[in-house]
Design a protein around this motif. Structure first.
Motif, short mmCIF file in Angstrom:
data_model
loop_
_atom_site.label_atom_id
_atom_site.label_comp_id
_atom_site.label_asym_id
_atom_site.label_seq_id
_atom_site.Cartn_x
_atom_site.Cartn_y
_atom_site.Cartn_z
N VAL A 35 17.07 0.16 3.63
CA VAL A 35 17.36 0.07 5.07
C VAL A 35 16.57 -1.08 5.66
O VAL A 35 15.70 -1.67 5.02
N LEU A 36 16.90 -1.41 6.91
CA LEU A 36 16.17 -2.46 7.62
C LEU A 36 14.70 -2.08 7.74
O LEU A 36 14.37 -0.97 8.17
N VAL A 37 13.84 -2.98 7.32
CA VAL A 37 12.40 -2.71 7.38
C VAL A 37 11.88 -3.14 8.74
O VAL A 37 11.97 -4.31 9.11
N GLU A 38 11.35 -2.20 9.49
CA GLU A 38 10.84 -2.50 10.82
C GLU A 38 9.61 -3.41 10.74
O GLU A 38 8.79 -3.28 9.82
N PRO A 39 9.47 -4.32 11.68
CA PRO A 39 8.29 -5.20 11.69
C PRO A 39 7.01 -4.42 11.97
O PRO A 39 7.05 -3.29 12.47
N TYR A 40 5.92 -5.05 11.66
CA TYR A 40 4.60 -4.47 11.91
C TYR A 40 3.95 -5.29 13.03
O TYR A 40 3.82 -6.51 12.92
N PHE A 41 3.57 -4.62 14.11
CA PHE A 41 2.96 -5.30 15.25
C PHE A 41 1.45 -5.07 15.24
O PHE A 41 0.98 -3.95 15.01
N LEU A 42 0.72 -6.15 15.50
CA LEU A 42 -0.74 -6.09 15.43
C LEU A 42 -1.34 -7.05 16.43
O LEU A 42 -0.83 -8.16 16.64
N THR A 54 -4.74 -8.36 5.52
CA THR A 54 -3.77 -8.18 4.45
C THR A 54 -3.69 -6.75 3.93
O THR A 54 -2.61 -6.25 3.63
N SER A 55 -4.82 -6.05 3.83
CA SER A 55 -4.79 -4.71 3.24
C SER A 55 -3.92 -3.77 4.06
O SER A 55 -3.12 -3.00 3.50
N GLN A 56 -4.03 -3.82 5.40
CA GLN A 56 -3.21 -2.91 6.21
C GLN A 56 -1.75 -3.35 6.25
O GLN A 56 -0.85 -2.52 6.34
N ILE A 57 -1.52 -4.68 6.17
CA ILE A 57 -0.14 -5.17 6.15
C ILE A 57 0.53 -4.78 4.84
O ILE A 57 1.69 -4.35 4.81
N ARG A 58 -0.21 -4.92 3.73
CA ARG A 58 0.32 -4.50 2.43
C ARG A 58 0.68 -3.02 2.45
O ARG A 58 1.78 -2.63 2.02
N LYS A 59 -0.23 -2.21 2.95
CA LYS A 59 0.01 -0.76 2.96
C LYS A 59 1.25 -0.42 3.78
O LYS A 59 2.07 0.42 3.38
N TYR A 60 1.39 -1.05 4.93
CA TYR A 60 2.53 -0.75 5.80
C TYR A 60 3.84 -1.04 5.09
O TYR A 60 4.74 -0.19 5.05
N PHE A 61 3.98 -2.24 4.52
CA PHE A 61 5.26 -2.61 3.92
C PHE A 61 5.51 -1.90 2.59
O PHE A 61 6.67 -1.62 2.24
N VAL A 62 4.47 -1.59 1.85
CA VAL A 62 4.64 -0.79 0.63
C VAL A 62 5.16 0.59 1.01
O VAL A 62 6.09 1.11 0.37
N ASN A 70 2.81 -0.68 -8.84
CA ASN A 70 2.38 -1.53 -9.95
C ASN A 70 2.91 -2.96 -9.79
O ASN A 70 2.45 -3.89 -10.43
N PHE A 71 3.92 -3.12 -8.92
CA PHE A 71 4.44 -4.47 -8.64
C PHE A 71 3.69 -5.11 -7.48
O PHE A 71 3.34 -6.28 -7.51
N ILE A 72 3.44 -4.32 -6.45
CA ILE A 72 2.70 -4.82 -5.28
C ILE A 72 1.36 -4.10 -5.27
O ILE A 72 1.14 -3.16 -4.52
N GLY A 73 0.49 -4.50 -6.13
CA GLY A 73 -0.83 -3.88 -6.21
C GLY A 73 -1.84 -4.59 -5.34
O GLY A 73 -1.53 -5.48 -4.56
N ASP A 74 -3.10 -4.19 -5.50
CA ASP A 74 -4.16 -4.76 -4.70
C ASP A 74 -4.38 -6.24 -4.98
O ASP A 74 -4.97 -6.95 -4.17
N ASP A 75 -3.92 -6.70 -6.16
CA ASP A 75 -4.14 -8.10 -6.52
C ASP A 75 -2.94 -8.99 -6.20
O ASP A 75 -2.94 -10.18 -6.52
N ALA A 76 -1.91 -8.43 -5.56
CA ALA A 76 -0.74 -9.23 -5.20
C ALA A 76 -1.13 -10.25 -4.14
O ALA A 76 -1.84 -9.94 -3.18
N GLU A 77 -0.65 -11.47 -4.34
CA GLU A 77 -1.01 -12.55 -3.42
C GLU A 77 0.00 -12.61 -2.27
O GLU A 77 0.98 -13.36 -2.31
N ILE A 78 -0.24 -11.81 -1.27
CA ILE A 78 0.60 -11.85 -0.08
C ILE A 78 0.35 -13.18 0.65
O ILE A 78 -0.78 -13.65 0.71
#
Length: 298
Positions: A35-42, A54-62, A70-78
């Motif tokens: 589905v359409l992924v809603e944006p994250y406002f900050l 980045t940590s909170q942005i990663r968590k939101y979109f994951v 295992n694809f978008i882990g803590d070491d993913a280069e966002i």
């Protein structure tokens, strides 16, 4: 220890930007979002850095896309872009906004807010961005800027290197924790009680001003050795410096009607007659550089 009360540095410290983070639509589909992924406002501090968010942005979109951890882990280069242009994570957020929006505060058009930023989890542009944007790397880069500023002021990095381990930790923790609105005042005191000594150079006149100038169209950053005064001991102004470095854009050190170019610092067009030393000590970013974005009329 409490930082000296300076309403200007405090206002800069408290400055924030509302940002709209949107996941790249092609990546969202490829990663399995149904589905359409809603944006994250900050609301982000202008003096902060994207890796700190980045940590909170990663968590939101994951969480929103149910991506495989295992694809978008803590070491993913966002990484992030605006209008297809990758954002340099080692630049302060406020500087990136001033540089990439091209918004002139003296114009009649409203500022582009919230600032639309696209989030990427794939295809890191190694030809355009520095890798290793982890928190430790960001701290190292930040401290290297502090040392470079100290070297420009004194011809050495002794003042920074002579800081105690506790002082260096307090400097980093104050800035790194500035994202928390709840502790903004406490963190300002922690950071500026240490940094004040560096910025004011313990009352000594610096040899050069830590200063960088940014032009449109991806021009190279300008960094030249600028003394705070001329050979006669007269203090140089911001206008003097811009006229000296960019005479075609600033044909006079004084304000002129219908000026083609405008300097922007922290989202504001400053007066050209302010002393460059005062500007350096009061309008610098936490990395102790006076970052000046030059915007042109379009």
């Amino acid at each position: 220890m409490t930082a000296p009360q300076n309403p200007i540095t405090r206002a800069i410290w408290d400055g924030t930007l509302p940002i709209k983070f949107s996941l790249d639509s092609a990546e969202a589909a490829e990663l399995g979002a149904k589905v359409l992924v809603e944006p994250y406002f900050l609301e982000a501090p202008r003096c902060s850095y994207f890796p700190l968010l980045t940590s909170q942005i990663r968590k939101y979109f994951v969480d929103m896309t149910n991506m495989a951890l295992n694809f978008i882990g803590d070491d993913a280069e966002i990484w992030y872009d605006v209008d297809g242009i990758p954002l340099k994570w080692h630049y302060p957020i406020g500087l990136l906004y001033d540089l990439h929006t091209g918004y002139r505060p003296d114009s009649n058009s409203p500022p582009p807010l919230p600032w639309p930023v696209t989030v990427h989890f794939k295809n890191f542009p190694i030809d355009k961005l520095i890798r290793a944007q982890a928190i430790d790397a960001t701290q190292d880069f930040f401290m290297s800027m502090i040392k470079e500023a100290d070297f420009l002021r004194n011809g050495s990095t002794k003042k920074v290197m002579n800081l105690s381990k506790n002082d260096q930790t307090q400097l980093l923790d104050g800035l790194w924790s500035s994202f928390s609105q709840k502790y903004r005042t406490e963190n300002y005191d922690r950071f500026w009680s240490i940094n004040y000594r560096l910025v004011t150079n313990d009352g000594q006149l610096p040899k050069h001003i830590p200063l960088r100038i940014y032009l449109p169209d991806n021009c190279p950053v300008i960094q030249e050795p600028i003394a705070p005064s001329d050979e006669n001991g007269n203090q140089l102004t911001l206008g003097d410096v811009l006229h000296q470095i960019l005479p075609e854009l600033f044909p006079s050190p004084l304000p002129t009607e219908n000026a083609f170019a405008a300097p922007v610092i922290h989202g504001v067009i400053p007066q050209l007659n302010i002393p460059i030393l005062w500007a350096s000590q009061n309008l610098c970013y936490p990395d102790n550089f006076l970052h000046i974005v030059v915007l042109l009329e379009t």
